[in-house]
Design a protein around this motif. Sequence first.
Motif, mmCIF file in Angstrom:
data_model
loop_
_atom_site.group_PDB
_atom_site.id
_atom_site.type_symbol
_atom_site.label_atom_id
_atom_site.label_comp_id
_atom_site.label_asym_id
_atom_site.label_seq_id
_atom_site.Cartn_x
_atom_site.Cartn_y
_atom_site.Cartn_z
ATOM 1 N N LYS A 230 2.025 -25.000 -33.710
ATOM 2 C CA LYS A 230 0.734 -24.369 -33.980
ATOM 3 C C LYS A 230 0.484 -24.260 -35.485
ATOM 4 O O LYS A 230 1.401 -24.338 -36.307
ATOM 5 C CB LYS A 230 0.670 -22.996 -33.309
ATOM 6 C CG LYS A 230 0.651 -23.113 -31.784
ATOM 7 C CD LYS A 230 0.464 -21.768 -31.115
ATOM 8 C CE LYS A 230 0.382 -21.913 -29.591
ATOM 9 N NZ LYS A 230 0.231 -20.615 -28.911
ATOM 10 N N ASP A 231 -0.775 -24.028 -35.840
ATOM 11 C CA ASP A 231 -1.187 -24.071 -37.242
ATOM 12 C C ASP A 231 -0.507 -23.006 -38.094
ATOM 13 O O ASP A 231 -0.160 -23.268 -39.250
ATOM 14 C CB ASP A 231 -2.707 -23.913 -37.335
ATOM 15 C CG ASP A 231 -3.455 -25.107 -36.768
ATOM 16 O OD1 ASP A 231 -2.825 -26.176 -36.635
ATOM 17 O OD2 ASP A 231 -4.662 -24.976 -36.440
ATOM 18 N N TYR A 232 -0.306 -21.802 -37.538
ATOM 19 C CA TYR A 232 0.259 -20.732 -38.377
ATOM 20 C C TYR A 232 1.704 -21.040 -38.763
ATOM 21 O O TYR A 232 2.173 -20.663 -39.846
ATOM 22 C CB TYR A 232 0.150 -19.380 -37.673
ATOM 23 C CG TYR A 232 1.107 -19.167 -36.523
ATOM 24 C CD1 TYR A 232 2.344 -18.564 -36.727
ATOM 25 C CD2 TYR A 232 0.779 -19.543 -35.227
ATOM 26 C CE1 TYR A 232 3.221 -18.354 -35.692
ATOM 27 C CE2 TYR A 232 1.638 -19.349 -34.181
ATOM 28 C CZ TYR A 232 2.867 -18.748 -34.412
ATOM 29 O OH TYR A 232 3.728 -18.545 -33.367
ATOM 30 N N ALA B 47 3.060 -21.641 -42.597
ATOM 31 C CA ALA B 47 4.232 -20.948 -43.141
ATOM 32 C C ALA B 47 5.244 -21.942 -43.698
ATOM 33 O O ALA B 47 5.864 -21.697 -44.742
ATOM 34 C CB ALA B 47 4.872 -20.089 -42.050
ATOM 35 N N ARG B 48 5.392 -23.078 -43.027
ATOM 36 C CA ARG B 48 6.321 -24.100 -43.515
ATOM 37 C C ARG B 48 5.821 -24.714 -44.822
ATOM 38 O O ARG B 48 6.618 -24.979 -45.733
ATOM 39 C CB ARG B 48 6.495 -25.180 -42.436
ATOM 40 C CG ARG B 48 7.592 -26.177 -42.761
ATOM 41 C CD ARG B 48 7.723 -27.252 -41.681
ATOM 42 N NE ARG B 48 8.345 -26.706 -40.478
ATOM 43 C CZ ARG B 48 7.737 -26.568 -39.315
ATOM 44 N NH1 ARG B 48 6.455 -26.912 -39.190
ATOM 45 N NH2 ARG B 48 8.364 -26.088 -38.268
ATOM 46 N N VAL B 49 4.517 -24.919 -44.933
ATOM 47 C CA VAL B 49 3.935 -25.519 -46.146
ATOM 48 C C VAL B 49 4.127 -24.624 -47.353
ATOM 49 O O VAL B 49 4.403 -25.099 -48.462
ATOM 50 C CB VAL B 49 2.431 -25.829 -45.919
ATOM 51 C CG1 VAL B 49 1.736 -26.155 -47.229
ATOM 52 C CG2 VAL B 49 2.271 -26.976 -44.936
ATOM 53 N N THR C 28 8.265 -15.456 -38.161
ATOM 54 C CA THR C 28 6.997 -16.123 -37.853
ATOM 55 C C THR C 28 6.838 -16.403 -36.363
ATOM 56 O O THR C 28 5.824 -16.059 -35.754
ATOM 57 C CB THR C 28 6.887 -17.449 -38.635
ATOM 58 O OG1 THR C 28 7.100 -17.190 -40.031
ATOM 59 C CG2 THR C 28 5.515 -18.074 -38.435
ATOM 60 N N VAL C 29 7.863 -17.020 -35.750
ATOM 61 C CA VAL C 29 7.735 -17.501 -34.374
ATOM 62 C C VAL C 29 8.167 -16.452 -33.344
ATOM 63 O O VAL C 29 7.471 -16.237 -32.343
ATOM 64 C CB VAL C 29 8.549 -18.805 -34.187
ATOM 65 C CG1 VAL C 29 8.555 -19.234 -32.724
ATOM 66 C CG2 VAL C 29 7.977 -19.908 -35.052
#
Length: 301
Positions: free
Chosen positions: A190-192, A196-198, A210-211
């Motif tokens: 998913k985008d969120y 967060a990875r970016v 996050t997950v």
Amino acid sequence: MAETTMTAAATAAARPGRLKEFWFYFRENRGAVIGLWFFAAFILVAIFAPLIAPHDPTQQFRDALLKPPFWEEGGSLTYPLGTDAVGRDMLSRLVHGSRYSFYVGIIVVTFAASGGIVIGLIAGFAPKWIDTIIMRVMDIVLAFPSLLLALVLVAILGPSLTNAMIAIAITYQPHYVRLTRASVLSERSKDYVTAARVVGASKSRLMFTTVLPNCLSPIIVQAALSFSTAILDAAALGFLGMGAQPPTPEWGTMLAEAREFILRAWWVVTWPGLAILITVLAINLMGDGLRDALDPKLKRS
């Protein structure tokens, strides 16, 4: 500064809104509400067992062997639900038995869920070969009937309530691993998570901060259902002589001690059986309500 204050206020307002929404969907299931009340009563009885029980659960009254409940001929209000074959008060043993059942449920769910969640997160984020190894091991554990596997583990570790809880927790862990891994695989694309990875979030931060919070709904439902199943399996192991040992007032052990008196004294079998039935049923009803309230697919508009 003003923007930060507004964000904090919006977050604070959202929390009560979420609780209100949860309660709205939960109370639509009347069985779940009834189960919640019974579960609350079960917890209160477990906490205040020494104050509620009229006698010590292991004290033997030699002049009152197999005394019937107070409403039957020969019964007495001194022992409201009767006594067992060695003169122990059934009510006191049932009340104290709730403590052992609550203890079993808490310990088993805590260990099974914590270990299963960590392994499931690792499987969901690990390279494919590690994920495959983890899931094949879980499949092997799931291939055995849970009670049979628990019996084997208790036979290796030795009969006791502690070893029974360890064995049950091990047999439940694969369910949490599979559930967590499936939720992680659904969320990680998913985008969120990508955002967060970016921005440079570490893998551990992605996993646990996050997950994981977005995977908790099905895990909470599974924990509620595992709580009731743990009580049932602990009682089964106690009945087979592989769990809590006499004179521990555990419901399954009480059933095992009462087998030979089924025809002579119905109450020594009926009360522990009813205690297990009502407790497990109440928790299962509550788990159904949690599923209805937490799963967005099941929410009615």
